[in-house]
Design a protein around this motif. Structure first.
Motif, PDB file in Angstrom:
ATOM      1  N   LEU A   7       0.846  -1.188   0.000  1.00  9.55           N
ATOM      2  CA  LEU A   7       0.000   0.000   0.000  1.00  9.55           C
ATOM      3  C   LEU A   7       0.875   1.229   0.000  1.00  9.55           C
ATOM      4  O   LEU A   7       1.696   1.413   0.893  1.00  9.55           O
ATOM      5  CB  LEU A   7      -0.897  -0.006   1.248  1.00  9.55           C
ATOM      6  N   ALA A   8       0.716   2.066  -1.006  1.00 13.13           N
ATOM      7  CA  ALA A   8       1.460   3.322  -1.074  1.00 13.13           C
ATOM      8  C   ALA A   8       0.640   4.391  -0.385  1.00 13.13           C
ATOM      9  O   ALA A   8      -0.446   4.711  -0.818  1.00 13.13           O
ATOM     10  CB  ALA A   8       1.717   3.707  -2.526  1.00 13.13           C
ATOM     11  N   LEU A   9       1.146   4.930   0.708  1.00 10.48           N
ATOM     12  CA  LEU A   9       0.461   5.987   1.444  1.00 10.48           C
ATOM     13  C   LEU A   9       1.344   7.212   1.532  1.00 10.48           C
ATOM     14  O   LEU A   9       2.566   7.100   1.572  1.00 10.48           O
ATOM     15  CB  LEU A   9       0.141   5.522   2.873  1.00 10.48           C
ATOM     16  N   THR A  31      -4.862   9.691  -7.174  1.00  6.35           N
ATOM     17  CA  THR A  31      -3.860  10.305  -6.308  1.00  6.35           C
ATOM     18  C   THR A  31      -4.426  10.523  -4.919  1.00  6.35           C
ATOM     19  O   THR A  31      -5.516  11.074  -4.759  1.00  6.35           O
ATOM     20  CB  THR A  31      -3.405  11.653  -6.909  1.00  6.35           C
ATOM     21  N   GLU A  32      -3.668  10.083  -3.927  1.00  7.58           N
ATOM     22  CA  GLU A  32      -4.064  10.246  -2.533  1.00  7.58           C
ATOM     23  C   GLU A  32      -3.262  11.375  -1.904  1.00  7.58           C
ATOM     24  O   GLU A  32      -2.077  11.536  -2.177  1.00  7.58           O
ATOM     25  CB  GLU A  32      -3.796   8.958  -1.757  1.00  7.58           C
ATOM     26  N   ALA A 139     -11.938  10.103   3.299  1.00  2.00           N
ATOM     27  CA  ALA A 139     -11.974   9.630   4.686  1.00  2.00           C
ATOM     28  C   ALA A 139     -11.484  10.798   5.529  1.00  2.00           C
ATOM     29  O   ALA A 139     -10.993  11.798   4.997  1.00  2.00           O
ATOM     30  CB  ALA A 139     -11.079   8.410   4.867  1.00  2.00           C
ATOM     31  N   ALA A 140     -11.599  10.690   6.830  1.00  2.00           N
ATOM     32  CA  ALA A 140     -11.156  11.777   7.708  1.00  2.00           C
ATOM     33  C   ALA A 140      -9.709  12.144   7.388  1.00  2.00           C
ATOM     34  O   ALA A 140      -8.797  11.324   7.529  1.00  2.00           O
ATOM     35  CB  ALA A 140     -11.288  11.370   9.168  1.00  2.00           C
ATOM     36  N   PHE A 157      -7.401   2.328  -0.098  1.00  2.00           N
ATOM     37  CA  PHE A 157      -7.692   3.563   0.620  1.00  2.00           C
ATOM     38  C   PHE A 157      -8.671   3.288   1.761  1.00  2.00           C
ATOM     39  O   PHE A 157      -8.475   3.730   2.891  1.00  2.00           O
ATOM     40  CB  PHE A 157      -8.276   4.583  -0.364  1.00  2.00           C
ATOM     41  N   THR A 158      -9.721   2.539   1.467  1.00  4.89           N
ATOM     42  CA  THR A 158     -10.723   2.197   2.482  1.00  4.89           C
ATOM     43  C   THR A 158     -10.092   1.413   3.617  1.00  4.89           C
ATOM     44  O   THR A 158     -10.315   1.705   4.791  1.00  4.89           O
ATOM     45  CB  THR A 158     -11.883   1.398   1.838  1.00  4.89           C
TER      46      THR A 158
END
Length: 176
Positions: A7-9, A31-32, A139-140, A157-158
């Motif tokens: 997971l890329a965060l 994009t996050e 999300a928050a 993401f979830t």
């Protein structure tokens, strides 16, 4: 045995650089990014609320929140921002988004696994005419957005952000 997916965060903290989450399966890149928290103050229903982030990932919101379902008409942002305060993920699309992407977003929403703490997905889907891109997940304090829908990126993401908010409330809202 469960297999962990990479997971890329983005780095923690406000103002993190956007992190593209490419999917080998869809050819789509969403994009996050982390966004500054705008607080969690309740305001009276009907109050005009302006947010710094678009879409909002926190901020003033109505004292009532939405049911966890898919909506076909846009729901006022202050209702679903309250869902974010409860640890929800909100999937969004512009009303003018390409129909195949909207279909994929609906399928992605239906396929989200239940939040183990709630027994349901703790997610909702609604059109939002003010989005800067055709599709987003919120999300928050985090936003994932793009010109297309990547089901794998939305699932990641979830998993990373659902149930990570100031209030841990599973109950579905009363606002239809």
């Amino acid at each position: 045995m469960a297999m962990a997916l990479p997971l890329a965060l983005p780095a923690c903290g406000v103002g993190s650089s956007p992190t593209p989450l490419p999917s080998a399966s869809s050819g789509c890149t969403m994009t996050e990014r982390a966004v500054p928290n705008e607080g969690w103050m309740h305001v009276a229903e009907g109050t005009n609320v302006t947010y710094a982030a678009n879409p909002p990932a926190s901020g003033p919101h109505y004292p009532v929140w939405l049911r966890y379902q898919a909506y076909t008409t846009p729901q006022a942002r202050p209702y679903w921002v309250h869902n974010l305060e409860h640890g929800a993920v909100v999937l969004l699309h512009r009303p003018d988004a390409p129909a195949p992407g909207v279909t994929t977003l609906n399928e992605t929403w239906r396929a989200l696994p239940n939040d183990p703490a709630c027994g349901h997905s703790r997610a909702l889907l609604t059109p939002d005419s003010a989005l800067p891109t055709p599709f987003a997940a919120v999300a928050a304090n985090f936003i994932l957005q793009g010109e297309c829908v990547d089901p794998q990126a939305i699932a990641q993401f979830t998993s990373a952000h659902r149930n990570r908010a100031p209030e841990d409330i599973c109950t579905s809202g009363t606002r239809p």
